[in-house]
Design a protein around this motif. Structure first.
Motif, PDB file in Angstrom:
ATOM      1  N   VAL A   5       0.835  -1.204   0.000  1.00 20.10           N
ATOM      2  CA  VAL A   5       0.000   0.000   0.000  1.00 20.10           C
ATOM      3  C   VAL A   5       0.870   1.255   0.000  1.00 20.10           C
ATOM      4  CG1 VAL A   5      -1.703   1.323   1.328  1.00 20.10           C
ATOM      5  CG2 VAL A   5      -1.935  -1.162   1.122  1.00 20.10           C
ATOM      6  N   ASN A   6       1.918   1.245   0.814  1.00 23.96           N
ATOM      7  CA  ASN A   6       2.781   2.425   0.929  1.00 23.96           C
ATOM      8  C   ASN A   6       3.505   2.737  -0.382  1.00 23.96           C
ATOM      9  OD1 ASN A   6       2.066   2.803   3.600  1.00 23.96           O
ATOM     10  ND2 ASN A   6       3.772   1.577   4.381  1.00 23.96           N
ATOM     11  N   VAL A   7       4.087   1.723  -1.021  1.00 20.82           N
ATOM     12  CA  VAL A   7       4.833   1.981  -2.257  1.00 20.82           C
ATOM     13  C   VAL A   7       3.902   2.355  -3.400  1.00 20.82           C
ATOM     14  CG1 VAL A   7       6.727   0.497  -1.558  1.00 20.82           C
ATOM     15  CG2 VAL A   7       4.878  -0.463  -2.929  1.00 20.82           C
ATOM     16  N   SER A   8       2.642   1.887  -3.372  1.00 20.65           N
ATOM     17  CA  SER A   8       1.700   2.254  -4.429  1.00 20.65           C
ATOM     18  C   SER A   8       1.236   3.695  -4.273  1.00 20.65           C
ATOM     19  CB  SER A   8       0.493   1.310  -4.413  1.00 20.65           C
ATOM     20  OG  SER A   8      -0.239   1.455  -3.202  1.00 20.65           O
ATOM     21  N   GLN A   9       1.192   4.198  -3.035  1.00 13.93           N
ATOM     22  CA  GLN A   9       0.741   5.571  -2.806  1.00 13.93           C
ATOM     23  C   GLN A   9       1.755   6.597  -3.287  1.00 13.93           C
ATOM     24  OE1 GLN A   9      -0.142   5.658   1.374  1.00 13.93           O
ATOM     25  NE2 GLN A   9      -2.229   4.862   1.100  1.00 13.93           N
ATOM     26  N   ASP A  10       3.049   6.366  -3.022  1.00 11.90           N
ATOM     27  CA  ASP A  10       4.053   7.358  -3.421  1.00 11.90           C
ATOM     28  C   ASP A  10       4.994   6.866  -4.521  1.00 11.90           C
ATOM     29  OD1 ASP A  10       5.471   5.498  -2.006  1.00 11.90           O
ATOM     30  OD2 ASP A  10       5.900   6.793  -0.295  1.00 11.90           O
ATOM     31  N   CYS A  11       4.612   5.710  -5.149  1.00 16.19           N
ATOM     32  CA  CYS A  11       5.403   5.158  -6.264  1.00 16.19           C
ATOM     33  C   CYS A  11       6.882   5.057  -5.897  1.00 16.19           C
ATOM     34  CB  CYS A  11       5.230   6.012  -7.522  1.00 16.19           C
ATOM     35  SG  CYS A  11       3.552   6.000  -8.176  1.00 16.19           S
TER      36      CYS A  11
END
Length: 733
Positions: free
Chosen positions: A72-78
């Motif tokens: 979730v975290n890496v998808s939010q800030d790419c």
């Protein structure tokens, strides 16, 4: 948008390790769309392109939530983030995975590239799994971190809790080599008494040496600067001949930092309570909800005449007399029930039948054991009626004394702010007795130049526990005039606090007038002496000047005549006569100049300007300097002494300019009015820095001559900007 091959290479290249990498592309729901052969082979997977495989099924349940949050975290800030998890391959293996968001194509779920590698090599993984399988019961006894170490202390395996205890990652623990050397040289490890702990003395190394279990607590300085207390419970694990030929040590780690801090707080609180109860002069105590007396002050013990050693744990009713217990019992119950502090004034009937007043303060105390505690203190109050009677008698005596004495007396009650002043004092300053004047009025009536000093002196006396203070100041009387008074106050303290100030006032105006008159007379006498000295000096200079001019110069002139009468025979003798005659002429001229400087002209108001002009002409004849002189038409306001001083100052400054400044122009301005004589001498020479240049004799003479007549000297100069000397002298004394 589908990621390019270059993007994959960059993401894989960012991994700290490039050998034996596990590569896979997964979706948001964990489905593996692609994986490299190394991952398929080592995790014993089917081909994910033909058989659906979910990456979440390979992760240990305790790590699944953390891994989902990473997606979730890496998808939010790419971005790209690392995570340590256990992945199953027959057994669960500790691995580190770098998760990067790849974006998504239109209508397709978001995809992620997962790059992983094992934290344990194959040998240590095999030993770890063997130890885990054979020592399950022993491991389950641990409540926190777990570390396996070999016989030299090197780490075989550890769990994530042990890494968190040491405030590092699991990977960092596995990268440690030569742990004994680092322990003794780089790390700061101490026991609970603050002594350094050598690697050989650690609980796990003692277990290796003896084969027996050992426990102990160490204090470690972490990388962030915090100290952490860690409890070690170490057990010996014998090796077998097949899977684990070497012995090992299993250590259970528990972070007991918070417990140690709480224990220190408890000890500190007990020390504070004990110190307070020992030093307080009042009756102090602490009881629990069962009425057990836990602590008592020394004053309490002495007052009730009980044994200090046997008091702890006894019922309060067994120590304190019944007539005291009955007076405060209900108050204690209310504090236990409400948890709020209470204050009360109680009349306690003593055993002798007398009633005594007590101020009682009860308050709840926080207990770490959960038991309710109440602390209290009792302060015996003096007999109010007796105090009032003593106060009335003292006030009556004060009134009597104030009427009988001729001294000006005042009294300031610092608690109520009321002031008392006797009739003598009020008559001194001219105010009526019935006028109510407080301390503020008195301070405002002090002369503004003295007010802050007096207020600061009074405050300093009370702040520093002084017994008295005194000062002299000017006080504004009722008629608007100021009187010089000498004031002296005595401070009365109660329980270390200033409560009253009593003082006396004395009118010293007449004495001050005499002092000022004496000072003026002394100053005038000093000026008369100085003027006489200057007059004598000028007279002596004049005598020496005349002597040089009329006597020495005549002798030199006669000597020159005799020299001129000599008839030399040869060329050499003629040259000697001419040189001798030339030196005599030079000496005669130098003496003439010196005598003119020493002999001050008979300066009067009508020829001061003429004398200055003559001085200027003489200087201009001897050099290339140009001097201009402007002055007031009327110089008659100047006395003979001031005229001489002005002439000498001009003479001194011109000498300074000729000697030091290298100037070619000088401007002199002399202005005289009814009040001041202003002289200004300005040149265009090389100048100097007045702050860095020590004043020579010339400038010092100018200062001293102007000061004699209460004058001022200003010097303005800077390198390359010439010099300006301004002298201001009052016309009248």
């Amino acid at each position: 948008m589908k990621p390019s091959l270059t993007t994959f290479k960059e993401l894989i290249g960012a991994s700290p390790r490039h050998d034996d990498l596990f590569l896979s592309v997964i979706s948001e729901d964990g489905s593996i769309s692609n994986a490299n052969q190394h991952m398929v082979r080592n995790l014993e997977l089917s081909d994910p392109r033909s058989t659906p495989i979910n990456f979440f099924d390979l992760i240990h349940p305790i790590n699944l939530a953390e891994f989902r949050n990473t997606l979730v975290n890496v998808s939010q800030d790419c971005s790209s983030k690392g995570v340590e998890i256990y992945v199953k391959n027959g057994h669960y293996h500790p691995m580190r995975w770098q998760v990067s968001c790849l974006g998504r194509e239109r209508g397709m779920p978001r995809s992620f590239l997962c790059v992983g590698y094992r934290l344990l090599d194959q040998y240590r993984a095999s030993r770890f799994n063997g130890l885990m399988s054979k020592n399950t019961e022993l491991i389950l006894e641990g409540l926190s971190g777990i570390i396996f170490q070999d016989q030299s202390g090197e780490i075989i395996a550890a769990n994530q809790k042990s890494a968190r205890i040491y405030d590092c990652s699991l990977e960092t623990l596995y990268q440690i080599r030569d742990i004994g050397v680092m322990w003794d040289t780089s790390w700061k490890v101490f026991d609970e008494d603050g002594a350094p702990v050598a690697f050989a003395d650690t609980p796990f190394m003692k277990t290796v040496q003896t084969g027996l279990p050992h426990t102990g607590t160490i204090r470690v300085l972490l990388r962030n600067g915090d100290w952490r207390w860690i409890y070690y419970d170490c057990h010996y694990i014998a090796g077998d001949s097949l899977h684990n030929p070497e012995a090992a040590v299993l250590s259970h780690l528990v972070d007991v930092t918070e417990e140690r801090r709480l224990s220190a707080q408890v000890r500190e609180q007990e020390a504070l309570i004990g110190s307070y109860l020992k030093q307080t002069p009042h009756l102090g105590w602490v009881v629990d909800e069962d009425a057990n007396l836990l602590f008592a002050s020394d004053s309490f013990i002495q007052h009730f005449e009980v044994d200090a050693k046997s008091i702890s744990g006894k019922k309060a009713t067994d120590v304190v007399p019944a007539y005291v217990t009955m007076a405060v019992y209900d108050l204690h119950i209310k504090v236990f029930e409400t948890g709020q502090s209470m204050e009360s004034t109680q009349q306690v009937k003593w055993a002798d039948g007398a009633n005594y007043g007590f101020y009682i303060h009860l308050f709840p105390i926080k207990s770490y054991g959960g038991k309710k505690l109440v602390g209290g203190q009792a302060i015996r109050l003096p007999d109010k009626s007796k105090l009032e009677k003593e106060l009335r008698e003292a006030h009556a005596r004060l009134l009597t004394y104030s009427k009988a004495t001729t001294d000006a007396i005042w009294e300031w009650d610092m608690q109520t702010g009321q002031m008392f002043r006797n009739e003598t004092l009020m008559n001194m300053v001219g105010y009526q007795m019935d006028t109510s004047k407080g301390i503020t009025w008195w301070l405002k009536s002090i002369h503004p130049e003295d007010r802050n000093r007096v207020a600061d002196k009074v405050k300093e006396a009370t702040d520093t526990m002084q017994q008295s203070w005194q000062d002299e100041y000017r006080f504004k009387c009722a008629d608007g005039t100021y009187k010089y008074v000498q004031d002296r106050g005595f401070v009365v303290y109660e329980s270390g606090l200033p409560v009253k100030m009593i003082g006396s006032l004395q009118d010293i105006s007449a004495m001050k007038e005499l002092e000022l008159k004496l000072a003026d007379e002394r100053l005038q006498k000093q000026k008369d002496i100085s003027e006489t000295v200057i007059r004598v000096q000028e007279k002596e200079r004049t005598r020496i000047g005349h002597e040089l001019h009329d006597n020495v110069n005549q002798i030199l002139s006669t000597a020159k005549l005799f020299i001129d009468m000599i008839k030399p025979d040869g060329r050499e003798q003629r040259e000697i006569r001419e040189k001798t005659s030339s030196y005599l002429l030079m000496a005669i001229e130098e003496i003439r100049k010196l005598s003119r400087e020493l002999v001050v002209p008979q300066l009067k108001h009508d020829n001061l300007a003429e004398s200055i002009q003559t001085l200027i002409q003489d200087i201009q004849m001897a050099g290339t300097i140009k001097i201009t002189f402007a002055h007031s038409v009327d110089l008659s306001n100047l006395s003979a002494g001031r005229s001489t001083t002005i002439f000498r100052i001009i003479q001194e400054q011109l000498k300074n300019i000729l000697k030091h400044s290298k100037a070619n122009t000088v401007d002199i301005l002399l202005e005289v009015d009814d009040e001041n004589c202003v002289l200004e001498v300005k040149d265009n020479g090389k100048g100097f820095n007045p702050r860095q240049t020590t004043q020579g004799i010339g400038l010092s003479n100018i200062h001293e001559r102007s000061l004699f007549y209460n004058g001022q000297t200003e010097i303005e100069s800077a390198p390359g900007k010439g010099c300006r000397v301004k002298v201001t002298i009052p016309v009248m004394d």
